[in-house]
Design a protein around this motif. Sequence first.
Motif, PDB file in Angstrom:
ATOM      1  N   GLU A   1      -2.453   7.308  -7.897  1.00  0.00           N
ATOM      2  CA  GLU A   1      -2.082   7.981  -9.136  1.00  0.00           C
ATOM      3  C   GLU A   1      -1.285   9.253  -8.887  1.00  0.00           C
ATOM      4  OE1 GLU A   1      -5.663   8.520 -11.295  1.00  0.00           O
ATOM      5  OE2 GLU A   1      -5.941   6.382 -11.647  1.00  0.00           O
TER       6      GLU A   1
ATOM      7  N   GLN B   1      -7.552   5.274  -5.333  1.00  0.00           N
ATOM      8  CA  GLN B   1      -7.026   5.353  -6.692  1.00  0.00           C
ATOM      9  C   GLN B   1      -6.410   6.722  -6.951  1.00  0.00           C
ATOM     10  OE1 GLN B   1      -6.787   2.033  -7.432  1.00  0.00           O
ATOM     11  NE2 GLN B   1      -6.932   2.851  -9.469  1.00  0.00           N
ATOM     12  N   CYS B   2      -7.025   7.773  -6.459  1.00  0.00           N
ATOM     13  CA  CYS B   2      -6.465   9.118  -6.633  1.00  0.00           C
ATOM     14  C   CYS B   2      -5.142   9.242  -5.903  1.00  0.00           C
ATOM     15  CB  CYS B   2      -7.445  10.177  -6.127  1.00  0.00           C
ATOM     16  SG  CYS B   2      -8.877  10.390  -7.187  1.00  0.00           S
TER      17      CYS B   2
ATOM     18  N   GLY C   1     -17.235   2.371  -3.026  1.00  0.00           N
ATOM     19  CA  GLY C   1     -16.844   3.021  -4.276  1.00  0.00           C
ATOM     20  C   GLY C   1     -16.153   4.346  -4.042  1.00  0.00           C
ATOM     21  N   VAL C   2     -16.662   5.127  -3.099  1.00  0.00           N
ATOM     22  CA  VAL C   2     -16.028   6.406  -2.765  1.00  0.00           C
ATOM     23  C   VAL C   2     -14.634   6.163  -2.215  1.00  0.00           C
ATOM     24  CG1 VAL C   2     -16.130   8.356  -1.167  1.00  0.00           C
ATOM     25  CG2 VAL C   2     -18.166   7.660  -2.418  1.00  0.00           C
ATOM     26  N   ARG C   3     -14.503   5.182  -1.330  1.00  0.00           N
ATOM     27  CA  ARG C   3     -13.198   4.869  -0.749  1.00  0.00           C
ATOM     28  C   ARG C   3     -12.234   4.370  -1.814  1.00  0.00           C
ATOM     29  NH1 ARG C   3      -9.430   6.424   2.101  1.00  0.00           N
ATOM     30  NH2 ARG C   3      -8.158   4.826   3.022  1.00  0.00           N
ATOM     31  N   HIS C   4     -12.726   3.535  -2.712  1.00  0.00           N
ATOM     32  CA  HIS C   4     -11.885   3.024  -3.792  1.00  0.00           C
ATOM     33  C   HIS C   4     -11.406   4.177  -4.680  1.00  0.00           C
ATOM     34  CE1 HIS C   4     -10.334   0.354  -6.843  1.00  0.00           C
ATOM     35  NE2 HIS C   4     -11.050   0.986  -7.752  1.00  0.00           N
ATOM     36  N   GLY C   5     -12.294   5.104  -4.959  1.00  0.00           N
ATOM     37  CA  GLY C   5     -11.913   6.269  -5.759  1.00  0.00           C
ATOM     38  C   GLY C   5     -10.860   7.119  -5.065  1.00  0.00           C
ATOM     39  N   ALA C   6     -10.978   7.274  -3.758  1.00  0.00           N
ATOM     40  CA  ALA C   6      -9.990   8.058  -3.013  1.00  0.00           C
ATOM     41  C   ALA C   6      -8.633   7.367  -3.029  1.00  0.00           C
ATOM     42  CB  ALA C   6     -10.468   8.264  -1.583  1.00  0.00           C
TER      43      ALA C   6
END
Length: 82
Positions: free
Chosen positions: A48, A44-45, A37-42
């Motif tokens: 974007e 995605q940032c 989840g942390v990697r996915h969030g990074a």
Amino acid sequence: MGSSRAGSPIMRMIHRFNDGLLVVIAVIVVFVLFAAGVRHGAVQCAVESGSSKTSHNTLIEVIWTVVRDHPRRHRRAIPSGS
């Protein structure tokens, strides 16, 4: 946890081992999900924020490939007939 009552000391040890192993596996699964989840969030940032201008220059890559691999650059010496 949810199995029938052990009838021998060995079976009780097996049940305790099974229960402990279940806890260890659950902790590992939670950690891996958190890390993913942390990697996915990074990622995605990063997506974007816009793409890098240096990594998507397809035209420059094509020109470089053509110039680098041009046949005139790969001349072989013609052996003398002796």
